[in-house]
Write an enzyme that holds these catalytic residues in place. Structure first.
Site, short mmCIF file in Angstrom:
data_model
loop_
_atom_site.label_atom_id
_atom_site.label_comp_id
_atom_site.label_asym_id
_atom_site.label_seq_id
_atom_site.Cartn_x
_atom_site.Cartn_y
_atom_site.Cartn_z
N GLU A 238 27.75 36.55 41.89
CA GLU A 238 28.83 36.96 40.99
C GLU A 238 28.86 36.13 39.71
O GLU A 238 29.16 36.66 38.64
CB GLU A 238 30.18 36.92 41.71
CG GLU A 238 30.38 38.05 42.71
CD GLU A 238 29.64 37.85 44.03
OE1 GLU A 238 29.14 36.72 44.26
OE2 GLU A 238 29.56 38.79 44.83
N HIS B 240 38.83 41.04 51.68
CA HIS B 240 38.62 42.36 51.09
C HIS B 240 39.95 43.04 50.76
O HIS B 240 40.03 44.26 50.72
CB HIS B 240 37.82 43.26 52.06
CG HIS B 240 36.46 42.74 52.37
ND1 HIS B 240 36.23 41.74 53.29
CD2 HIS B 240 35.24 43.08 51.88
CE1 HIS B 240 34.93 41.48 53.35
NE2 HIS B 240 34.30 42.28 52.51
#
Lengths: 356, 320
Positions: free
Chosen positions: B60, B127
């Site tokens: 990322e 999540h």
């Protein structure tokens, strides 16, 4: 070393050589003056120099074309800014926290860029800008442009994740980027021996990044390594890591007396000073370099004199510019006035050197 | 106007921006042949090719950092974080590199980072997060959070065309659940608030999925409640917030994010500071308590603000 000498002989003219020495002298003169201004209280914060490491940023940046960005020079890499052509007066105004075109007082130290000549300023989280440089290279590849990005980092930076992400990414896509590792043996006070078990050269190979080691105190060797890395990059052969072996001769900053460094080591590296060595070499070659230091001193004195008359920034502007309010027209990173950063452009840039 | 889901609207928005501006490209984990974890980029690879629909390593910081470089080089990258939670790994590149670039160096970073966020479907602690407040606190980043398909498409266009880094929060629980009419044309939505339901007696401030929770709660009450969809958190439409409070004199602020220093805390502080004289009751907040989002459905429902608790809060405040 012999192969670097031979390649340098093929690539560099005497004008280039004088130019390289001049830029190293300029970097040292600017930083010596910077340290003095800090001690006089005219530079706030602290002051960071790259004494003894001048050959690294000067030699590497000399190999770039005007269209190749530097992203980013670090606190030992003032030479990259100087070779790219950033105005000395603006640099001193920036150091002193005065109004200036580079950072408008929002930044200090060597934390500046100059978009007009294709230099993106550093951030303190090393080696974040290696990833950004990889992104520049990615864009050039996407647009099929013959350009390559140069990025600097130190031995300490190889411990952080962004180093690995940049190396992996660039290796994977064979991107045109030069990773220049300035191995000055110290990350603030922590020696390389406490930083990694495996030399970054070995780790680079594991990422599919071509790697080479050079004497970082030999400006021509650094130049040749960067030149060859650039050729590889433009030929589509991917990134190169150049490990320039050098030594940090001062503390991390002006506030640091570096008492943790073995004085014997400093003496040993002082004998390998890149400027002394190169001056002797050019003199031996029959080049007259005696006037350079004086020229450079005059240039610095003039820049400082002007910078000292610059106003401090208006406090009312402190909250301005957080956001960009108009879309940049076209490309933001300029290419400077020259086709080359330094290499092969000396006749235009330094008439006096051409005449010498 | 076509009826599209929230997810289709985002996908349409991406496609149209890519068609109209060749500088726009998408990058992220599994965004190519797979079409993204939620299929937002489905079909883009076939239309635009692998150079503009880039599958990246699982990195990322690499995604955000290389996008910053591409933006500096004149491109308009749109990064997908596979889940908004993962942006923590790219936080430094956003906060220290992208966000400070214009202020420090005068360089614009036209970058969009799409974050699929939010809970409600047993995604668990990694999540389900709503990390918008992290970025609201970092100068130089814009943060938008659409609640409708039309705004999802319009705010995405606005984000991509903006010369600054923009965090685009897309709520996963809205992807297929919410449908609505979406203009065919690629019109950017302004980064301002919107009155989702006008009312006179109380104002509910929400964004993203909480707008729907608020509307559902209000529809079950016999009360004239205004629901303000903030749409943009940075910039925050302060005047719209204050105007609503001046009209209703009562404010309930909703967040799906953890309560402390949330977007709603900023809204509540604004009202307390600048609309105190207009208030006819305390500024009330309803948010997720400061816990990671638990996996098991009864535990998750116990922490996320739902219609029952929103209704209770509205009733209490109306009775104050």
């Amino acid at each position: 070393m012999e192969s670097f000498d031979r390649r340098a002989g093929e690539l560099l003219s005497d004008d280039d050589r004088v130019g390289l020495l001049r830029q190293m002298l300029l970097m040292r003169a600017v930083e010596e003056r910077g340290n003095a201004l800090y001690k006089q209280g005219k530079i706030p914060g602290s002051f960071y120099d790259g004494r003894g490491q001048e050959a690294v940023s000067v030699g590497a940046t000399w190999a770039l074309s005007g269209a190749d960005p530097v992203c980013s020079p670090l606190i030992r890499d003032l030479g990259a800014h100087l070779v790219k052509g950033t105005d000395l007066t603006q640099i001193f105004q920036h150091y002193m926290g005065r109004e200036n075109a580079l950072s408008h007082g929002r930044e200090g130290n060597v934390h500046f860029g100059d978009k007009g000549v294709g230099v993106v300023g550093m951030v303190s989280m090393l080696p974040d800008m290696m990833v950004v440089a990889t992104g520049l290279a990615m864009a050039y590849r996407m647009r099929a442009e013959q350009r390559c990005a140069l990025t600097f980092f130190g031995d300490g930076a190889t411990s952080r994740g962004d180093w690995h992400e940049a190396m992996n990414w660039a290796g994977l896509d064979r991107l045109p980027v030069i990773f220049l590792m300035e191995c000055n043996q110290l990350a603030y006070s922590t020696p390389s021996a406490r930083q990694f078990a495996r030399d970054p050269i070995e780790r680079a190979a594991a990422y599919g990044v071509h790697a080479t080691t050079v004497d970082g105190n030999d400006v021509e060797a650094v130049f040749v390594a960067a030149h060859d890395a650039r050729e590889r990059a433009l030929a589509g052969d991917g990134p190169t890591l150049i490990e320039a072996q050098t030594f940090r001769m001062h503390g991390h900053g002006a506030h640091d007396d570096a008492r943790y460094v073995d004085p014997g080591l400093i003496a040993e590296w002082a004998a390998r000073d890149p400027i002394d060595r190169y001056s002797a070499r050019l003199t031996e070659r029959g080049l007259d370099v005696t006037g350079l230091a004086e020229d450079v001193a005059a240039e610095v004195a003039e820049a400082v004199a002007v910078a000292l008359t610059a106003p401090m920034p208006d406090p009312a502007t402190a909250t301005e510019g957080v956001f960009c309010t108009s879309a940049p027209a076209g490309e933001q990173l300029g290419r400077g006035a020259e086709r080359w950063s330094g290499f092969a452009a000396m006749a235009q840039r330094l008439p006096s050197a051409a005449a010498a | 106007m076509a009826v599209r889901t929230y997810l289709q609207a985002i996908s349409d928005g991406l496609r149209e921006e890519m068609r109209s501006d060749e500088r726009v490209f998408v990058m992220g984990e599994d965004v190519g042949a797979f079409g993204g974890a939620f299929k937002v980029t489905d079909g883009l690879l076939e239309e635009f090719g692998a150079a503009r629909v880039r599958d990246t390593p699982i990195a990322e910081a690499g995604i955000v950092g290389t996008a910053v470089g591409a933006a500096l080089a004149g491109l308009r990258p749109v990064c997908e974080m596979q889940f908004g939670d993962f942006v923590a790994c790219g936080f430094d590149q956003l906060v220290n590199v992208a966000g400070k670039m214009h202020y420090r160096l005068g360089l614009a970073v036209p970058l969009t980072v799409r974050l699929p966020v939010g809970g409600g479907f047993s995604g668990g602690p990694f999540h389900s997060q709503n990390p918008e407040a992290w970025f609201m606190h970092a100068p130089g980043l814009k943060v938008v959070a659409p609640s409708t398909p039309a705004d999802a498409k319009g705010l995405l266009a606005a984000a991509i065309r903006d010369p600054n880094p923009v965090i685009f929060l897309e709520h996963k629980h809205l992807y297929r659940r919410v449908k609505g009419e979406v203009p065919e044309a690629a019109l950017p939505t302004p980064m301002t608030a919107r009155i989702a339901r006008p009312g006179e007696d109380l104002s509910v401030f929400a964004y993203g999925a909480m707008v729907h929770t608020a509307l559902e709660a209000v529809s079950e009450l016999e009360a004239d409640v205004e629901v303000v969809d903030l749409r943009s958190l940075v910039p925050l439409d302060e005047e719209a917030i204050l105007a609503s409070v001046r009209k209703t004199s009562k404010a309930l602020v909703l967040d799906e994010a953890n309560a402390t220093c949330a977007a709603g805390a900023q809204v509540a502080a604004l009202i307390a500071d600048r609309a105190f004289e207009d208030l006819d009751g305390p500024v009330r907040r309803l948010a997720t308590p400061d816990v990671p989002i638990p996996f098991s459905p009864p535990l998750e429902q116990a922490v996320l603000p739902g219609t029952t608790r929103v209704k209770e809060a509205i009733r209490e405040l109306l009775d104050y």
